[in-house]
Write a protein that holds these residues in place. Structure first.
Motif, short mmCIF file in Angstrom:
data_model
loop_
_atom_site.label_atom_id
_atom_site.label_comp_id
_atom_site.label_asym_id
_atom_site.label_seq_id
_atom_site.Cartn_x
_atom_site.Cartn_y
_atom_site.Cartn_z
N GLU A 3 -80.86 -22.19 49.21
CA GLU A 3 -81.66 -21.67 50.29
C GLU A 3 -80.80 -20.87 51.28
O GLU A 3 -81.18 -19.84 51.76
N GLU A 4 -79.62 -21.44 51.55
CA GLU A 4 -78.71 -20.79 52.47
C GLU A 4 -78.32 -19.41 51.95
O GLU A 4 -78.24 -18.45 52.70
N MET A 141 -80.40 -31.73 65.50
CA MET A 141 -80.37 -31.26 64.11
C MET A 141 -80.65 -32.38 63.12
O MET A 141 -81.27 -32.16 62.09
N GLY A 142 -80.17 -33.60 63.46
CA GLY A 142 -80.38 -34.73 62.57
C GLY A 142 -81.82 -35.21 62.56
O GLY A 142 -82.21 -36.02 61.74
N ASN A 144 -84.80 -33.58 62.09
CA ASN A 144 -85.57 -33.21 60.90
C ASN A 144 -85.09 -31.91 60.28
O ASN A 144 -84.32 -31.15 60.87
N ASN A 145 -85.53 -31.70 59.04
CA ASN A 145 -85.03 -30.57 58.26
C ASN A 145 -85.37 -29.23 58.87
O ASN A 145 -84.57 -28.30 58.82
N GLU A 146 -86.58 -29.16 59.41
CA GLU A 146 -87.02 -27.88 59.96
C GLU A 146 -86.11 -27.44 61.11
O GLU A 146 -85.73 -26.28 61.21
N ARG A 148 -83.04 -28.38 61.55
CA ARG A 148 -81.72 -28.04 61.00
C ARG A 148 -81.74 -26.61 60.45
O ARG A 148 -80.83 -25.83 60.67
N GLU A 149 -82.82 -26.27 59.75
CA GLU A 149 -82.94 -24.95 59.15
C GLU A 149 -83.00 -23.86 60.23
O GLU A 149 -82.30 -22.86 60.16
N ASP A 224 -85.81 -43.11 60.55
CA ASP A 224 -85.74 -41.88 59.75
C ASP A 224 -86.29 -40.68 60.51
O ASP A 224 -86.57 -39.65 59.91
N LYS A 225 -86.46 -40.84 61.82
CA LYS A 225 -86.93 -39.77 62.72
C LYS A 225 -88.36 -39.33 62.46
O LYS A 225 -88.78 -38.28 62.92
N LYS A 226 -89.12 -40.15 61.69
CA LYS A 226 -90.51 -39.76 61.44
C LYS A 226 -91.39 -40.44 62.48
O LYS A 226 -92.10 -41.42 62.19
#
Ligand SMILES: [Zn+2]
Length: 306
Positions: A3-4, A141-142, A144-146, A148-149, A224-226
């Motif tokens: 992706e990067e 950043m930790g 969630n993925n969005e 971080r992206e 899990d940050k959810k």
């Protein structure tokens, strides 16, 4: 990783478009050798007459008039941003004034030199300020993925001094972050409420083990940050002990009834208040809001022991 790479490729394509816009596409073919601009340290084509990032001139035969026009366009975009960020203007206005004077005399290299100084100072200050702003979000950043992206993209655009794309992505990042911190706040509030309700339940002799297990599950999910999923689990935390709460409420209300009758008989004003609280409790019971039911039971019991 893949992706990067895609992001990198897109970024490269976009920066090519920028160069095309600047009318220098013939100087910057991707197949050419790259070297580091000595002024801003970006990678630029070996054959470039000027740096497409900081507009330092590498070849005195460059079209200075074109560079002036480009820099004016860039400054028009940059100055309002610098103002918004409260970047000190230093000599920017003076440089622009001087540049105009030289341009009027058709001394384009001198005009360019002033505009370049103004531009280089401003873009560096703005990029630095935005970097500081962006860093504040590093801690999230930790989460969630969005996030971080978006953080990665924003920082890539900033490295490229691509402010237009940076501002867009940074806006998305900030929005996402505030959504997340809202969820976190809501989760913590809900957790406190449920744990408080469980403490009340125990005071009324209710076995809360089954509910506590659900709370533990919610805590794991929150780890899990959810947070929004954890909130949903907490909303149902008391459901497994609904029958126990109902039983405790039944015997408690028998006591309450006796107390109210006694209080009414002796003319005590507290009866009215207790009746109001019971009515409120009934509404919550009908809604299935067990947390609030327990809170009301606690209030009633405190009122009765006055
Ligand atoms: Zn440069």
């Amino acid at each position: 990783m893949a992706e990067e790479n895609i992001d990198e490729i897109i970024q490269e394509i976009l920066s090519e478009e920028k160069k095309v816009d600047e009318g220098k596409e013939e100087d910057l073919l991707p197949s050419e050798e790259l070297y580091e601009c000595p002024v801003c340290h970006h990678q630029v084509s070996e054959e470039a007459q000027f740096c497409p990032y900081c507009f330092a001139v590498f070849d005195e035969n460059v079209d200075y008039k074109m560079l002036i026009e480009t820099l004016i366009k860039k400054l028009k975009f940059l100055v309002p941003i610098a103002n918004q960020l409260n970047v000190p203007k230093e000599n920017v206005n003076l440089h622009i004034k001087e540049a105009k004077k030289y341009a009027a005399k058709e001394d384009y290299p001198s005009g360019y030199a002033h505009l370049h100084d103004a531009y280089f100072y401003l873009i560096k200050s703005v990029v630095e300020r935005f970097s500081q702003e962006l860093e504040k979000y590093e801690i999230m950043m930790g989460m969630n993925n969005e996030i971080r992206e978006l953080y990665g993209k924003a920082s890539g655009y900033l490295d490229e001094w691509d402010l237009e794309n940076f501002i867009t992505v940074f806006g998305q990042l900030k929005e996402k972050a505030s959504e997340l911190s809202k969820d976190l706040r809501e989760y913590l509030e809900k957790l406190e409420e449920v744990e408080n309700a469980l403490a009340i339940a125990r005071k009324f002799g209710i076995d809360t083990n089954k509910a506590s297990n659900v709370v533990d599950t919610a805590k794991d999910i929150a780890d899990d940050k959810k947070y929004s999923d954890a909130i949903k689990v907490l909303d149902e935390a008391l459901t497994p002990i609904k029958d126990e709460i109902e039983n405790a409420m039944g015997s408690f209300l028998t006591l309450v009834k006796e107390e109210v009758m006694r209080a009414t008989y002796s003319g005590k004003g507290s009866a009215k208040k207790i009746i109001r609280l019971v009515r409120e409790m009934k509404i919550y019971w009908d809604e299935g809001n067990l947390v609030k039911v327990l809170e009301k039971m606690d209030e009633i019991s405190k009122e009765m022991s006055k």
